[in-house]
Design a protein around this motif. Structure first.
Motif, PDB file in Angstrom:
ATOM      1  N   UNK A  72       0.851  -1.181   0.000  1.00  0.00           N
ATOM      2  CA  UNK A  72       0.000   0.000   0.000  1.00  0.00           C
ATOM      3  C   UNK A  72       0.894   1.241   0.000  1.00  0.00           C
ATOM      4  N   UNK A  73       0.362   2.353  -0.461  1.00  0.00           N
ATOM      5  CA  UNK A  73       1.124   3.598  -0.523  1.00  0.00           C
ATOM      6  C   UNK A  73       0.550   4.560   0.502  1.00  0.00           C
ATOM      7  N   UNK A  74       1.311   4.842   1.538  1.00  0.00           N
ATOM      8  CA  UNK A  74       0.846   5.687   2.645  1.00  0.00           C
ATOM      9  C   UNK A  74       0.354   7.046   2.160  1.00  0.00           C
ATOM     10  N   UNK A  94      -6.690  -8.776   2.507  1.00  0.00           N
ATOM     11  CA  UNK A  94      -7.733  -8.741   1.482  1.00  0.00           C
ATOM     12  C   UNK A  94      -9.096  -8.316   2.012  1.00  0.00           C
ATOM     13  N   UNK A  95      -9.382  -8.561   3.268  1.00  0.00           N
ATOM     14  CA  UNK A  95     -10.692  -8.187   3.790  1.00  0.00           C
ATOM     15  C   UNK A  95     -10.907  -6.675   3.700  1.00  0.00           C
ATOM     16  N   UNK A  96      -9.884  -5.907   3.997  1.00  0.00           N
ATOM     17  CA  UNK A  96      -9.998  -4.449   3.950  1.00  0.00           C
ATOM     18  C   UNK A  96      -9.634  -3.880   2.579  1.00  0.00           C
ATOM     19  N   UNK A  97      -8.615  -4.440   1.943  1.00  0.00           N
ATOM     20  CA  UNK A  97      -8.076  -3.826   0.723  1.00  0.00           C
ATOM     21  C   UNK A  97      -8.228  -4.664  -0.539  1.00  0.00           C
ATOM     22  N   UNK A  98      -8.965  -5.767  -0.466  1.00  0.00           N
ATOM     23  CA  UNK A  98      -9.117  -6.620  -1.638  1.00  0.00           C
ATOM     24  C   UNK A  98      -7.756  -7.111  -2.104  1.00  0.00           C
ATOM     25  N   UNK A 104      -2.061   3.626  -8.339  1.00  0.00           N
ATOM     26  CA  UNK A 104      -1.881   2.730  -7.198  1.00  0.00           C
ATOM     27  C   UNK A 104      -3.241   2.261  -6.735  1.00  0.00           C
ATOM     28  N   UNK A 105      -3.291   1.061  -6.218  1.00  0.00           N
ATOM     29  CA  UNK A 105      -4.554   0.501  -5.755  1.00  0.00           C
ATOM     30  C   UNK A 105      -4.647   0.624  -4.251  1.00  0.00           C
ATOM     31  N   UNK A 106      -5.834   0.906  -3.763  1.00  0.00           N
ATOM     32  CA  UNK A 106      -6.079   1.006  -2.315  1.00  0.00           C
ATOM     33  C   UNK A 106      -7.208   0.068  -1.917  1.00  0.00           C
ATOM     34  N   UNK A 107      -8.244  -0.039  -2.760  1.00  0.00           N
ATOM     35  CA  UNK A 107      -9.378  -0.925  -2.513  1.00  0.00           C
ATOM     36  C   UNK A 107      -9.620  -1.763  -3.730  1.00  0.00           C
TER      37      UNK A 107
END
Length: 146
Positions: A13-15, A115-119, A143-146
């Protein structure tokens, strides 16, 4: 000063894309809280909307909680005693910049927990980082987040 590459979390993930990092939700909640106080909105609720907002105090407590939703540090700045994240521990113990350097990241159970939160965002990002490198991935901006 943080480099953009430091904002890549170990998990992919990218903060810089996170509401906790930006503080946007916390700031909006703070603004709402201050606005309600300035207009003495609790009086309005009491006299005009007692049924509609009968749980107004509970709502205020939730808004107050939301004002604290800011990350004090990105994961790369945290010390071991501040971290519960198994991904952080694994990457640090193995000397990885992020999970993309691990040959088994595609099937890692630690990443599967995200994956539950971010797929499948972590895996998509890590694949892209692995293919193009961290700096190119950050410059690309997709970038992907969800």
């Amino acid at each position: 000063m943080k480099k953009n590459s430091d904002l890549l979390a170990y998990c992919g993930l990218y903060c810089g894309d996170c509401a906790g990092y930006s503080g946007e939700i916390a700031d909006a909640a703070q603004h709402l809280k201050e606005t309600m106080e300035r207009y003495k909105f609790q009086q309005t609720v009491k006299h005009l909307f007692p049924e509609e907002l009968k749980d107004f105090q509970a709502l205020c407590e939730k808004i107050d909680f939301m004002t604290q939703l800011k990350c004090p540090k990105i994961c790369r700045q945290r010390r071991a005693d501040e971290v519960k994240c198994e991904i952080w521990k694994c990457c640090r113990n193995n000397g990885f910049f992020a999970c993309h350097e691990c040959s088994t990241f595609e099937t890692c159970s630690k990443l599967q927990n995200m994956t539950e939160l971010h797929g499948d965002s972590c895996l998509k990002n890590l694949r892209a980082v692995s293919e193009m490198g961290v700096d190119a991935w950050i410059r690309r901006g997709k970038r992907f987040w969800f």
